[in-house]
Design a protein around this motif. Structure first.
Motif, PDB file in Angstrom:
ATOM      1  N   VAL A 189       0.832  -1.212   0.000  1.00 56.54           N
ATOM      2  CA  VAL A 189       0.000   0.000   0.000  1.00 56.54           C
ATOM      3  C   VAL A 189       0.865   1.260   0.000  1.00 56.54           C
ATOM      4  CG1 VAL A 189      -2.021  -1.082   1.062  1.00 56.54           C
ATOM      5  CG2 VAL A 189      -0.220  -0.154   2.526  1.00 56.54           C
ATOM      6  N   GLN A 190       1.985   1.203  -0.692  1.00 53.61           N
ATOM      7  CA  GLN A 190       2.894   2.345  -0.688  1.00 53.61           C
ATOM      8  C   GLN A 190       2.253   3.587  -1.308  1.00 53.61           C
ATOM      9  OE1 GLN A 190       5.879   2.106   1.016  1.00 53.61           O
ATOM     10  NE2 GLN A 190       5.661   4.348   0.864  1.00 53.61           N
ATOM     11  N   ASP A 191       1.413   3.402  -2.324  1.00 49.66           N
ATOM     12  CA  ASP A 191       0.735   4.552  -2.943  1.00 49.66           C
ATOM     13  C   ASP A 191      -0.154   5.264  -1.928  1.00 49.66           C
ATOM     14  OD1 ASP A 191       1.950   4.048  -5.333  1.00 49.66           O
ATOM     15  OD2 ASP A 191       0.209   3.102  -6.277  1.00 49.66           O
ATOM     16  N   GLU A 192      -0.886   4.491  -1.141  1.00 47.37           N
ATOM     17  CA  GLU A 192      -1.769   5.083  -0.134  1.00 47.37           C
ATOM     18  C   GLU A 192      -0.964   5.758   0.974  1.00 47.37           C
ATOM     19  OE1 GLU A 192      -3.986   2.452  -2.590  1.00 47.37           O
ATOM     20  OE2 GLU A 192      -2.183   2.018  -1.426  1.00 47.37           O
ATOM     21  N   ILE A 193       0.140   5.124   1.377  1.00 46.39           N
ATOM     22  CA  ILE A 193       1.005   5.728   2.397  1.00 46.39           C
ATOM     23  C   ILE A 193       1.574   7.046   1.876  1.00 46.39           C
ATOM     24  CG2 ILE A 193       3.165   5.465   3.667  1.00 46.39           C
ATOM     25  CD1 ILE A 193       2.551   2.416   3.757  1.00 46.39           C
ATOM     26  N   ASP A 194       2.023   7.048   0.630  1.00 50.25           N
ATOM     27  CA  ASP A 194       2.575   8.273   0.042  1.00 50.25           C
ATOM     28  C   ASP A 194       1.524   9.384   0.006  1.00 50.25           C
ATOM     29  OD1 ASP A 194       4.980   7.010  -0.335  1.00 50.25           O
ATOM     30  OD2 ASP A 194       4.676   6.606  -2.482  1.00 50.25           O
ATOM     31  N   PHE A 195       0.298   9.024  -0.362  1.00 47.11           N
ATOM     32  CA  PHE A 195      -0.789  10.015  -0.409  1.00 47.11           C
ATOM     33  C   PHE A 195      -1.010  10.615   0.975  1.00 47.11           C
ATOM     34  CE2 PHE A 195      -5.161  11.466  -0.191  1.00 47.11           C
ATOM     35  CZ  PHE A 195      -5.385  12.073  -1.428  1.00 47.11           C
ATOM     36  N   ALA A 196      -1.053   9.767   1.989  1.00 44.17           N
ATOM     37  CA  ALA A 196      -1.264  10.239   3.363  1.00 44.17           C
ATOM     38  C   ALA A 196      -0.143  11.178   3.798  1.00 44.17           C
ATOM     39  CB  ALA A 196      -1.367   9.052   4.317  1.00 44.17           C
ATOM     40  N   MET A 197       1.079  10.819   3.481  1.00 46.19           N
ATOM     41  CA  MET A 197       2.224  11.639   3.892  1.00 46.19           C
ATOM     42  C   MET A 197       2.242  12.978   3.148  1.00 46.19           C
ATOM     43  SD  MET A 197       3.494   9.851   6.246  1.00 46.19           S
ATOM     44  CE  MET A 197       3.125   8.201   6.818  1.00 46.19           C
ATOM     45  N   GLN A 198       1.847  12.953   1.886  1.00 51.02           N
ATOM     46  CA  GLN A 198       1.826  14.182   1.091  1.00 51.02           C
ATOM     47  C   GLN A 198       0.772  15.184   1.569  1.00 51.02           C
ATOM     48  OE1 GLN A 198       1.221  12.520  -2.795  1.00 51.02           O
ATOM     49  NE2 GLN A 198       3.290  11.627  -2.870  1.00 51.02           N
ATOM     50  N   HIS A 199      -0.215  14.692   2.291  1.00 49.06           N
ATOM     51  CA  HIS A 199      -1.292  15.558   2.783  1.00 49.06           C
ATOM     52  C   HIS A 199      -1.190  15.814   4.291  1.00 49.06           C
ATOM     53  CE1 HIS A 199      -2.954  14.436  -1.128  1.00 49.06           C
ATOM     54  NE2 HIS A 199      -3.779  15.462  -1.014  1.00 49.06           N
ATOM     55  N   GLU A 200      -0.002  15.655   4.829  1.00 49.66           N
ATOM     56  CA  GLU A 200       0.191  15.793   6.278  1.00 49.66           C
ATOM     57  C   GLU A 200      -0.298  17.136   6.816  1.00 49.66           C
ATOM     58  OE1 GLU A 200       3.795  15.810   9.631  1.00 49.66           O
ATOM     59  OE2 GLU A 200       4.258  15.382   7.535  1.00 49.66           O
ATOM     60  N   GLU A 201      -0.227  18.192   6.011  1.00 53.03           N
ATOM     61  CA  GLU A 201      -0.627  19.520   6.509  1.00 53.03           C
ATOM     62  C   GLU A 201      -2.080  19.553   6.961  1.00 53.03           C
ATOM     63  OE1 GLU A 201      -1.972  19.546   2.285  1.00 53.03           O
ATOM     64  OE2 GLU A 201      -0.165  18.865   3.316  1.00 53.03           O
ATOM     65  N   LEU A 202      -2.909  18.670   6.404  1.00 53.51           N
ATOM     66  CA  LEU A 202      -4.313  18.624   6.812  1.00 53.51           C
ATOM     67  C   LEU A 202      -4.454  18.175   8.264  1.00 53.51           C
ATOM     68  CD1 LEU A 202      -6.026  17.035   3.646  1.00 53.51           C
ATOM     69  CD2 LEU A 202      -6.165  19.414   4.428  1.00 53.51           C
ATOM     70  N   ALA A 203      -3.495  17.399   8.756  1.00 57.14           N
ATOM     71  CA  ALA A 203      -3.587  16.845  10.110  1.00 57.14           C
ATOM     72  C   ALA A 203      -3.489  17.914  11.185  1.00 57.14           C
ATOM     73  CB  ALA A 203      -2.506  15.791  10.319  1.00 57.14           C
ATOM     74  N   GLY A 204      -2.760  18.983  10.919  1.00 50.07           N
ATOM     75  CA  GLY A 204      -2.517  19.960  11.979  1.00 50.07           C
ATOM     76  C   GLY A 204      -3.162  21.309  11.802  1.00 50.07           C
ATOM     77  N   ILE A 205      -3.863  21.501  10.696  1.00 56.29           N
ATOM     78  CA  ILE A 205      -4.333  22.848  10.361  1.00 56.29           C
ATOM     79  C   ILE A 205      -5.310  23.416  11.382  1.00 56.29           C
ATOM     80  CG2 ILE A 205      -6.139  21.985   8.788  1.00 56.29           C
ATOM     81  CD1 ILE A 205      -5.481  24.463   7.026  1.00 56.29           C
ATOM     82  N   PHE A 206      -6.284  22.633  11.814  1.00 51.73           N
ATOM     83  CA  PHE A 206      -7.283  23.148  12.752  1.00 51.73           C
ATOM     84  C   PHE A 206      -6.697  23.321  14.152  1.00 51.73           C
ATOM     85  CE2 PHE A 206     -11.099  21.411  10.147  1.00 51.73           C
ATOM     86  CZ  PHE A 206     -11.023  22.517   9.314  1.00 51.73           C
ATOM     87  N   GLY A 207      -5.814  22.430  14.536  1.00 48.35           N
ATOM     88  CA  GLY A 207      -5.177  22.556  15.842  1.00 48.35           C
ATOM     89  C   GLY A 207      -4.396  23.858  15.970  1.00 48.35           C
ATOM     90  N   GLU A 208      -3.757  24.259  14.889  1.00 46.49           N
ATOM     91  CA  GLU A 208      -3.002  25.521  14.893  1.00 46.49           C
ATOM     92  C   GLU A 208      -3.938  26.723  15.016  1.00 46.49           C
ATOM     93  OE1 GLU A 208      -0.532  25.587  11.452  1.00 46.49           O
ATOM     94  OE2 GLU A 208       0.515  23.728  11.974  1.00 46.49           O
ATOM     95  N   PHE A 209      -5.038  26.690  14.273  1.00 46.27           N
ATOM     96  CA  PHE A 209      -6.012  27.784  14.361  1.00 46.27           C
ATOM     97  C   PHE A 209      -6.590  27.890  15.770  1.00 46.27           C
ATOM     98  CE2 PHE A 209      -6.647  27.403   9.599  1.00 46.27           C
ATOM     99  CZ  PHE A 209      -6.136  28.663   9.314  1.00 46.27           C
ATOM    100  N   LEU A 210      -6.880  26.731  16.386  1.00 48.19           N
ATOM    101  CA  LEU A 210      -7.449  26.716  17.735  1.00 48.19           C
ATOM    102  C   LEU A 210      -6.430  27.240  18.748  1.00 48.19           C
ATOM    103  CD1 LEU A 210      -9.929  25.844  19.446  1.00 48.19           C
ATOM    104  CD2 LEU A 210      -8.840  23.609  19.703  1.00 48.19           C
ATOM    105  N   GLN A 211      -5.208  26.823  18.608  1.00 45.60           N
ATOM    106  CA  GLN A 211      -4.147  27.249  19.530  1.00 45.60           C
ATOM    107  C   GLN A 211      -3.926  28.762  19.461  1.00 45.60           C
ATOM    108  OE1 GLN A 211      -0.392  25.266  18.849  1.00 45.60           O
ATOM    109  NE2 GLN A 211       0.176  25.404  21.002  1.00 45.60           N
ATOM    110  N   LYS A 212      -4.064  29.325  18.278  1.00 43.98           N
ATOM    111  CA  LYS A 212      -3.886  30.765  18.094  1.00 43.98           C
ATOM    112  C   LYS A 212      -5.123  31.568  18.484  1.00 43.98           C
ATOM    113  CE  LYS A 212      -0.661  30.215  14.215  1.00 43.98           C
ATOM    114  NZ  LYS A 212      -0.512  30.385  12.744  1.00 43.98           N
TER     115      LYS A 212
END
Length: 372
Positions: free
Chosen positions: A189-212
Motif C-alpha cells: 500500500v505504498q501509494d496510499e502511504i505516500d498520499f497520506a504523507m503528502q497531505h500531512e498539513e491537513l492533520a494539523g491545520i485546525f489545531g493551529e487555528f485553535l491554539q492561536k
C-alpha cells in the motif's frame, strides 16, 4: 442483543420511573454500539406509550458518569431553548427518563449500565440519503443543534472518547503503524502511504487555528450522519438530533465536514470501483444551504470560511484511520472481507482528491450562502 431474557428486561425496566404495565418489548434500531430496545406500556384506558431502553457499551464509553453528565446537561439546555422558541420539547430533543431513585442512568447488579428515553412518535431516520430533501433537513437539524448550543460552555463537557478528532494524533499513529509494519502490509500500500504523507498539513491545520485563538471550541455532535436525525413522517422536517454519546468539545468544521464526507459522496464507504467515488456538488450545496441557514449567524467568519476545509480534513482523517487499521491487522473496524479497510481508505482518498479538484466550487458555494 436480542438474546436478553424477558425477566432481565422486566427487572431493569422496573427500576426506571416508567408509568403503566409493560406489555411488549423488542430490539430496536440499526446502531452497532449500544443495545437498544423499544418498550410499550399500557396506561389504563388511555392506550399505550412507548419508551426506549438502552444498554450503554462500557467498552467504548468507560466512564458512564461523565457520559450521562454530558447528555443530561446538553439536553436540558436544548429543552429550555426549544420551550423559549415555542417548540415541542417532547419531540425536538431527547428526554431522559430517570430511575426511581432520580438518577439519569442505572447500574445493575452485573455492573451493566442502562438509560431510558421518551420515544419520539411519528418520526423516522434514514441510513442513506434517499432524496436530497432529507439531506437538507439533516443539515438544518445539525445547524440548529449548533445554534442552540452556541452559548453552552463547551469546556465543561467531558471527552467521552479521548482524541476522537485529533487528526494530528491520528497521523502520528499512522506513522508508527508504517514503521512497525507488524503484518508486513506496508509494501502493498505504498501509494496510499505516500498520499497520506503528502497531505500531512491537513492533520494539523485546525489545531493551529485553535491554539492561536482564531477559532472557538464548540459543543459538537461528532457523528453527524443522516441517521442521527429524526425526520417527521408527516412534514418531512428534521425535528430532533439523536445519539448524543459523542457530544464533546470540538470544532464546528468537523461536524460539517463529517456530514459532507458521508452524505455527499456518490459511493458507499467501501466501494471497490473508485470511478464511482466523487463529491456531489449538488448535495454539498444543499447541505451548506441548510446548515448556514440555521446556524450561520452563530459561527464566526473564520469558521464559515473553513467549512470546506472541514470536509477535506474529516475525509483525510477517516482515510488515515482506515489505512492505519489495515496496517495493524484490522483490529478496530469490523471487516466482512479481506482488504475491506484498504477499500475504505481508498474511497476516502479518492473523495479527498475529488474535493481538491472542486475546491474553488466548494469555497464559492459557502460564500454564496454565508450570512451578510
Amino acid at each position: 442483543m436480542s438474546c436478553i431474557s424477558e425477566e432481565k428486561i422486566r427487572k431493569i425496566a422496573g427500576q426506571f420511573d416508567f408509568t403503566g404495565e409493560l406489555v411488549s418489548w423488542s430490539p430496536c434500531g440499526s446502531g452497532h454500539i449500544n443495545g437498544t430496545w423499544l418498550l410499550r406500556y399500557r396506561i389504563g384506558n388511555m392506550g399505550s406509550i412507548k419508551v426506549i431502553l438502552q444498554k450503554i457499551n462500557l467498552e467504548i464509553f468507560q466512564n458512564p458518569d461523565e457520559l450521562m453528565e454530558n447528555i443530561s446537561g446538553v439536553t436540558e439546555h436544548l429543552k429550555k431553548k426549544i420551550i423559549e422558541n415555542d417548540g415541542d420539547p417532547e419531540r425536538e430533543v431527547l428526554n431522559l427518563i430517570p430511575t426511581k431513585e432520580g438518577k439519569n442512568y442505572l447500574q445493575d447488579a452485573d455492573g451493566e449500565c442502562w438509560r431510558a428515553y421518551i420515544f419520539i412518535t411519528d418520526a423516522v431516520s434514514y441510513d442513506l440519503v434517499e432524496k436530497p430533501e432529507d439531506f437538507y433537513e439533516s443539515a438544518v437539524a445539525f445547524g440548529r443543534f449548533q445554534e442552540m448550543l452556541a452559548d453552552y460552555p463547551a469546556e465543561t463537557l467531558h471527552e467521552t472518547i479521548k482524541g476522537f478528532h485529533d487528526t494530528k494524533k491520528r497521523f502520528q499513529t499512522l506513522k508508527k503503524a508504517v514503521e512497525c509494519d507488524s503484518f508486513r502490509r506496508a509494501e502493498k500500500v505504498q501509494d496510499e502511504i505516500d498520499f497520506a504523507m503528502q497531505h500531512e498539513e491537513l492533520a494539523g491545520i485546525f489545531g493551529e487555528f485553535l491554539q492561536k485563538g482564531e477559532i472557538p471550541l464548540r459543543v459538537t455532535h461528532n457523528d453527524t450522519k443522516l441517521n442521527n436525525v429524526m425526520i417527521d413522517i408527516f412534514t418531512g422536517k428534521g425535528i430532533c438530533v439523536v445519539d448524543l454519546d459523542t457530544v464533546m468539545p470540538g470544532l464546528a468544521m468537523d461536524d460539517f465536514g463529517d456530514a459532507i464526507r458521508f452524505g455527499a459522496s456518490t459511493a458507499l464507504e467501501d466501494e471497490k470501483d473508485l470511478s464511482k467515488v466523487s463529491c456531489d456538488m449538488g448535495l454539498y450545496e444543499i447541505y451548506v444551504k441548510g446548515f448556514l441557514e440555521s446556524c450561520g449567524d452563530k459561527l464566526t467568519p473564520k469558521e464559515i470560511e473553513l467549512l470546506p476545509m472541514g470536509a477535506k480534513v474529516m475525509t483525510y482523517e477517516c482515510g488515515i484511520r482506515f489505512l492505519t487499521d489495515y496496517l495493524e491487522g484490522d483490529h478496530y473496524f469490523k471487516t466482512d472481507w479481506e482488504g475491506q479497510n484498504l477499500d475504505r481508505c481508498r474511497t476516502q482518498f479518492k473523495l479527498l482528491s475529488d474535493m481538491e479538484k472542486k475546491w474553488d466550487i466548494m469555497q464559492e458555494i459557502v460564500n454564496r450562502y454565508k450570512p451578510e
